[in-house]
Design an enzyme around this catalytic site. Structure first.
Site, mmCIF file in Angstrom:
data_model
loop_
_atom_site.group_PDB
_atom_site.id
_atom_site.type_symbol
_atom_site.label_atom_id
_atom_site.label_comp_id
_atom_site.label_asym_id
_atom_site.label_seq_id
_atom_site.Cartn_x
_atom_site.Cartn_y
_atom_site.Cartn_z
ATOM 1 N N HIS A 202 0.687 -1.377 0.264
ATOM 2 C CA HIS A 202 0.010 -0.280 -0.029
ATOM 3 C C HIS A 202 0.762 1.085 0.007
ATOM 4 O O HIS A 202 0.284 2.055 -0.034
ATOM 5 C CB HIS A 202 -0.990 -0.022 1.185
ATOM 6 C CG HIS A 202 -0.322 0.228 2.476
ATOM 7 N ND1 HIS A 202 0.198 -0.734 3.358
ATOM 8 C CD2 HIS A 202 -0.266 1.287 3.180
ATOM 9 C CE1 HIS A 202 0.767 -0.514 4.339
ATOM 10 N NE2 HIS A 202 0.626 0.791 4.612
HETATM 11 C C1 UD1 Z 1 -2.557 5.110 5.700
HETATM 12 C C2 UD1 Z 1 -1.441 5.816 6.130
HETATM 13 C C3 UD1 Z 1 -0.362 4.845 6.236
HETATM 14 C C4 UD1 Z 1 -0.681 3.653 6.819
HETATM 15 C C5 UD1 Z 1 -1.794 3.174 5.939
HETATM 16 C C6 UD1 Z 1 -2.243 1.747 6.745
HETATM 17 C C7 UD1 Z 1 -1.179 8.228 6.137
HETATM 18 C C8 UD1 Z 1 -0.520 9.553 5.555
HETATM 19 N N1 UD1 Z 1 -0.930 6.943 5.712
HETATM 20 O O1 UD1 Z 1 -2.332 5.198 4.425
HETATM 21 O O2 UD1 Z 1 0.850 5.496 7.055
HETATM 22 O O3 UD1 Z 1 0.441 2.846 6.863
HETATM 23 O O4 UD1 Z 1 -2.786 3.979 6.224
HETATM 24 O O5 UD1 Z 1 -3.046 1.022 5.982
HETATM 25 O O6 UD1 Z 1 -1.843 8.575 7.094
HETATM 26 N N2 UD1 Z 1 -9.725 4.328 1.262
HETATM 27 C C9 UD1 Z 1 -10.792 3.526 0.984
HETATM 28 N N3 UD1 Z 1 -11.404 2.877 2.112
HETATM 29 C C10 UD1 Z 1 -10.685 2.743 2.999
HETATM 30 C C11 UD1 Z 1 -9.625 3.374 3.451
HETATM 31 C C12 UD1 Z 1 -9.011 4.274 2.486
HETATM 32 O O7 UD1 Z 1 -11.211 3.457 0.106
HETATM 33 O O8 UD1 Z 1 -11.319 2.001 4.109
HETATM 34 C C13 UD1 Z 1 -9.182 5.014 -0.019
HETATM 35 C C14 UD1 Z 1 -9.066 6.462 0.755
HETATM 36 O O9 UD1 Z 1 -10.218 6.974 0.384
HETATM 37 C C15 UD1 Z 1 -8.113 7.088 -0.184
HETATM 38 C C16 UD1 Z 1 -6.871 5.840 -0.263
HETATM 39 O O10 UD1 Z 1 -7.673 4.583 0.042
HETATM 40 O O11 UD1 Z 1 -8.292 7.656 -1.498
HETATM 41 C C17 UD1 Z 1 -5.731 6.001 0.597
HETATM 42 O O12 UD1 Z 1 -6.253 6.017 1.840
HETATM 43 P P1 UD1 Z 1 -5.445 6.787 3.040
HETATM 44 O O13 UD1 Z 1 -5.942 6.618 4.417
HETATM 45 O O14 UD1 Z 1 -5.385 8.201 2.768
HETATM 46 O O15 UD1 Z 1 -3.916 6.302 3.222
HETATM 47 P P2 UD1 Z 1 -3.472 4.764 2.926
HETATM 48 O O16 UD1 Z 1 -2.690 4.501 1.941
HETATM 49 O O17 UD1 Z 1 -4.317 4.003 3.528
HETATM 50 N N1 UDP Z 2 -4.100 -6.474 8.460
HETATM 51 C C1 UDP Z 2 -5.257 -7.262 8.407
HETATM 52 N N2 UDP Z 2 -5.965 -7.524 7.311
HETATM 53 C C2 UDP Z 2 -5.424 -7.251 5.902
HETATM 54 C C3 UDP Z 2 -4.133 -6.941 5.888
HETATM 55 C C4 UDP Z 2 -3.430 -6.319 6.935
HETATM 56 O O1 UDP Z 2 -6.003 -7.447 9.239
HETATM 57 O O2 UDP Z 2 -6.024 -7.936 4.854
HETATM 58 C C5 UDP Z 2 -3.415 -5.937 9.581
HETATM 59 C C6 UDP Z 2 -2.059 -6.428 9.898
HETATM 60 O O3 UDP Z 2 -2.235 -7.779 10.518
HETATM 61 C C7 UDP Z 2 -1.387 -5.582 10.544
HETATM 62 C C8 UDP Z 2 -2.094 -4.273 10.199
HETATM 63 O O4 UDP Z 2 -3.259 -4.673 9.580
HETATM 64 O O5 UDP Z 2 -1.823 -5.863 12.080
HETATM 65 C C9 UDP Z 2 -0.944 -3.466 9.090
HETATM 66 O O6 UDP Z 2 -1.781 -2.537 8.631
HETATM 67 P P1 UDP Z 2 -1.162 -1.872 7.532
HETATM 68 O O7 UDP Z 2 -0.354 -2.731 6.649
HETATM 69 O O8 UDP Z 2 -2.295 -1.172 6.465
HETATM 70 O O9 UDP Z 2 -0.652 -0.528 8.100
HETATM 71 P P2 UDP Z 2 1.081 -0.402 8.295
HETATM 72 O O10 UDP Z 2 1.464 -1.053 9.539
HETATM 73 O O11 UDP Z 2 2.071 -0.304 7.197
HETATM 74 O O12 UDP Z 2 0.997 1.012 8.922
#
Ligand code: UD1
Ligand code: UDP
Length: 352
Positions: A202
């Protein structure tokens, strides 16, 4: 005493769960969800799986550019803080929700505890790096998950606020393993034990650049086994918008709940990821991990030989290194034990 915890993204729900259990046993606990992650499988599944109480507030703020998202959160969190007047605000990790929570609280002079303090990638292009540095510097109490994190905090003059507690995700993982009572997820995906790769992606530098994501997926397509790929919404959008074709060994599924994901990790052959949390979980589960990044905050996992850094911007075909990676199998407890209890005791000590 009133403790207000601010969460918003998937990994923060995981981190909140064990601490919330401790905090709610003694204090009045208020949970604020910024809404940053909102799909059921990115949010509600975690509250269900880990028995986290429903947030008192869901601010429903997501999407948009970083500054705009953080700004909207800052405004909405400030309103909640004025209303609730907590004695302590807890923020977790390094997302925009973390930064907005810390900024809102410091502006009105509330006391702030940062869980997972002191991590540094030394890569300013990651939004998370700015989020963590600012959060650490405005917080009053810094709970560090590793000794490297303690060292980073000392280097930045934050030694007096820092406490080494270990990593809260040790307890989250233990909670999940204790309640996981069936391997149904493996059956439903037709998987045999230790016979598949598990992959998550991601990070914007891997998935937002069409050339790089295609290169990664090509590499995964060359692997000799099935690759289970629970797809993050950011990555799903990119793959869909670019009409990327996937090789038949790559099984894309929706993100799964925490317990199912822990089962998938525990029974995989190797894990391929750019996630921070998953690098730790792979180590705790003694699974070889290949991290598709140029650096990591979790340097202990690299030093131990269980985690391999592989930068897809530099390596054209990642498949060979993934297949050949054999961990050194040296294991020690780098993330601590009984961490939630330890954190709770520190909070009680600070406020008594
Ligand atoms: C965010 C965090 C990142 C973390 C990650 C965990 C920041 C800067 N980034 O990144 O540090 O590792 O979460 O997963 O805070 N979206 C959906 N549905 C959801 C969630 C997100 O459609 O349930 C879409 C959002 O609308 C957006 C994109 O996914 O367009 C990215 O979501 P966003 O929360 O901005 O950043 P992440 O890449 O998820
Ligand atoms: N995770 C989950 N389901 C998934 C993918 C990840 O429960 O399909 C959990 C994973 O076990 C971990 C957390 O989500 O605890 C990690 O989240 P993510 O990779 O989104 O964020 P990051 O840790 O990089 O900030």
């Amino acid at each position: 005493m009133k403790v207000l915890s601010i969460v918003g993204a998937r990994p923060q729900f995981v981190k909140l769960a064990p601490l919330s259990k401790e905090i709610s046993s003694k204090f009045n606990e208020v949970i604020v969800h910024t809404g940053q992650h909102f799909d059921e499988e990115m949010s509600q599944f975690f509250f269900n799986d880990l028995g986290i109480p429903q947030p008192k507030y869901n601010l429903e703020i997501s999407g948009g550019h970083h500054g705009e998202q953080t700004g909207r959160m800052l405004k909405a969190i400030e309103e909640v803080l004025y209303l609730e007047k907590p004695d302590l605000v807890i923020v977790f990790g390094d997302t925009n929700s973390t930064l907005a929570g810390a900024l809102a609280a410091t502006k009105i002079k509330l006391r702030i505890l940062h869980i997972e303090a002191g991590l540094r990638s030394f890569n300013k292009f990651m939004p998370e790096e700015t989020n963590r540095i600012v959060t650490d510097h405005v917080s009053d109490y810094l709970f560090a998950p590793t000794l490297t994190a303690m060292k980073n905090l000392r280097r930045e003059g934050l030694k007096d606020k820092a406490i080494f507690t270990g990593d809260i995700m040790v307890d989250s993982l233990e909670m999940a393993i204790n309640v996981a009572d069936s391997n149904k997820i493996l059956e439903s995906l037709d998987l045999s034990l230790n016979d598949y790769y598990l992959c998550t992606l991601h990070r914007p530098y891997n998935v937002d650049d069409e050339k790089i994501i295609i290169r990664i997926l090509k590499g995964l397509g060359k692997l000799s086994k099935t690759v289970i790929f629970p797809i993050h919404p950011r990555t799903k959008t990119i793959i869909k918008n670019n009409n990327v074709r996937l090789s038949s060994n790559i099984k894309v599924i929706n993100p799964v709940g925490y317990i199912d994901f822990c089962i998938l990790q525990a029974n995989s052959l190797k894990i391929i990821t750019d996630s921070g949390g998953i690098q730790k979980e792979a180590y705790l589960l003694k699974k070889p991990c290949i991290t598709l990044r140029s650096e990591t905050e979790w340097v202990e996992t690299i030093k131990s030989g269980w985690n391999l850094l592989l930068n897809p911007k530099e390596v054209l075909d990642i498949s060979v290194l993934i297949e050949n990676f054999q961990p050194k199998k040296k294991y020690c407890q780098i993330f601590g034990q009984n961490v939630a209890k330890r954190m709770f005791n520190e909070i009680v000590r600070i406020f008594s």
